[in-house]
Write a protein that holds these residues in place. Structure first.
Motif, short mmCIF file in Angstrom:
data_model
loop_
_atom_site.label_atom_id
_atom_site.label_comp_id
_atom_site.label_asym_id
_atom_site.label_seq_id
_atom_site.Cartn_x
_atom_site.Cartn_y
_atom_site.Cartn_z
N PHE A 166 20.15 -5.05 10.13
CA PHE A 166 20.52 -6.74 9.95
C PHE A 166 19.54 -7.46 9.30
N MET A 167 20.01 -8.73 8.76
CA MET A 167 18.92 -9.64 8.10
C MET A 167 18.71 -10.75 9.43
N ALA A 168 17.17 -10.86 9.73
CA ALA A 168 17.27 -12.03 10.87
C ALA A 168 16.61 -13.53 9.97
N THR A 169 17.48 -14.37 10.40
CA THR A 169 17.02 -15.54 9.86
C THR A 169 16.31 -16.50 11.09
N GLY A 170 16.33 -15.98 12.11
CA GLY A 170 15.71 -16.81 13.30
C GLY A 170 15.49 -15.68 14.51
N VAL A 171 14.95 -16.37 15.39
CA VAL A 171 14.55 -15.48 16.67
C VAL A 171 14.27 -16.55 17.70
N TYR A 172 15.00 -16.13 19.02
CA TYR A 172 14.97 -16.58 19.92
C TYR A 172 15.67 -18.16 19.78
N PRO A 174 11.87 -16.66 4.55
CA PRO A 174 13.37 -17.17 5.10
C PRO A 174 13.96 -16.15 5.96
N LEU A 175 13.96 -14.75 5.24
CA LEU A 175 14.79 -13.60 5.62
C LEU A 175 14.06 -12.41 5.91
N ARG A 176 14.33 -11.74 6.84
CA ARG A 176 13.51 -10.33 7.25
C ARG A 176 14.73 -9.25 7.56
N LEU A 177 14.54 -8.23 7.05
CA LEU A 177 15.12 -6.97 7.16
C LEU A 177 14.74 -6.42 8.48
N ALA A 178 15.73 -5.87 9.32
CA ALA A 178 15.39 -4.99 10.57
C ALA A 178 16.27 -3.72 10.36
N LYS A 183 13.71 3.18 11.51
CA LYS A 183 12.75 3.69 10.41
C LYS A 183 11.35 3.00 10.69
N TYR A 184 10.24 3.35 10.00
CA TYR A 184 9.02 2.73 10.12
C TYR A 184 8.98 1.14 9.80
N GLY A 185 7.94 0.47 10.22
CA GLY A 185 8.04 -0.87 10.52
C GLY A 185 7.96 -1.47 8.85
N PHE A 186 7.45 -0.80 8.04
CA PHE A 186 7.26 -1.04 6.69
C PHE A 186 8.45 -1.32 5.91
N LYS A 187 9.72 -0.68 6.43
CA LYS A 187 10.81 -0.88 5.74
C LYS A 187 11.59 -2.06 6.30
N SER A 188 11.03 -2.74 7.15
CA SER A 188 11.41 -3.95 7.49
C SER A 188 10.78 -5.10 6.92
N SER A 239 9.78 -11.95 4.51
CA SER A 239 9.86 -12.78 3.43
C SER A 239 10.71 -12.65 2.24
N ILE A 240 11.90 -12.16 2.45
CA ILE A 240 12.62 -11.78 1.27
C ILE A 240 13.07 -12.98 0.48
N VAL A 241 12.94 -12.86 -0.80
CA VAL A 241 13.70 -13.96 -1.58
C VAL A 241 14.61 -13.32 -2.64
N ARG A 242 14.75 -12.20 -2.74
CA ARG A 242 15.64 -11.64 -3.65
C ARG A 242 16.29 -10.17 -3.43
N ILE A 243 17.43 -10.03 -3.23
CA ILE A 243 18.07 -8.49 -2.86
C ILE A 243 18.88 -8.21 -4.16
N SER A 244 18.70 -7.19 -4.55
CA SER A 244 19.51 -6.54 -5.68
C SER A 244 20.20 -5.42 -5.33
N PHE A 245 21.44 -5.16 -6.08
CA PHE A 245 21.99 -3.86 -5.91
C PHE A 245 21.74 -3.10 -7.27
N VAL A 246 21.13 -1.89 -6.94
CA VAL A 246 20.52 -1.01 -8.03
C VAL A 246 21.15 0.32 -8.06
N LYS A 247 21.28 0.91 -9.17
CA LYS A 247 21.67 2.26 -9.23
C LYS A 247 20.53 3.33 -8.91
N GLU A 248 19.28 3.07 -9.40
CA GLU A 248 18.10 4.02 -9.15
C GLU A 248 17.52 3.66 -7.84
N ARG A 249 16.81 4.52 -7.22
CA ARG A 249 16.27 4.32 -5.92
C ARG A 249 14.97 3.53 -6.23
#
Length: 154
Positions: A43-49, A60-64, A68-73, A76-86
């Motif tokens: 999920f994407m977090a926009t707030g807490v408590y 403004p956004l954090r992935l949870a 997986k390892y914390g580094f995957k979360s 401060s996300i500003v861009r999300i792209s749908f991509v074909k290549e990993r």
């Protein structure tokens, strides 16, 4: 044709002086397969408590991605792209043998510099066995069922 989501953080060395360090390939990038990203646990977090997410927590956004390892979360996300290549994440770019795209889904595969087979309970000296997928195996193991060999762990 997209198979992955690519997440990118803000990049402003004037605001974040640590981004002036030349050894990191800024901006921070991370990725998930579409199957991982659409799992009910991701999920994407926009707030807490009940309050908006503070900058230090990744506004403004954090992935949870709890299995997986914390580094995957990524924070401060500003861009999300749908991509074909990993996508190649920041940690994979600088240390691929330690932090691959599929890193830490299996605690039985040791990190090159330490074991992942046990973890310390925060706030205590107690150690316990690390569970497969951080204990979320029932909810996410299906995502990885077709993977063979090292791809699951690297």
């Amino acid at each position: 044709d997209a198979k992955y989501l690519r997440f990118e953080t803000f990049h402003n060395p004037e605001v974040a002086p640590g981004q002036k360090q030349g050894w990191y390939p800024w901006p921070y990038v991370e990725g998930l397969s579409l199957a991982e990203a659409t799992n009910d646990l991701a999920f994407m977090a926009t707030g807490v408590y009940g309050k908006p997410l503070a900058k230090q927590f990744g506004a403004p956004l954090r992935l949870a991605v709890p299995w997986k390892y914390g580094f995957k979360s990524i924070k401060s996300i500003v861009r999300i792209s749908f991509v074909k290549e990993r996508p190649v994440g920041l940690w994979e770019a600088i240390q691929s043998k330690e932090y691959g795209f599929w890193a830490n889904v299996n605690p039985g595969v040791p990190h090159p510099r330490w074991s992942q087979s046990s973890e310390r309970v925060l706030g205590t000296s107690e150690r316990r066995n690390t569970l497969m997928f951080n204990g979320y195996g029932e909810q996410v193991a299906e995502l990885y069922k077709d993977m063979k060999g090292e791809a699951l762990y690297m």
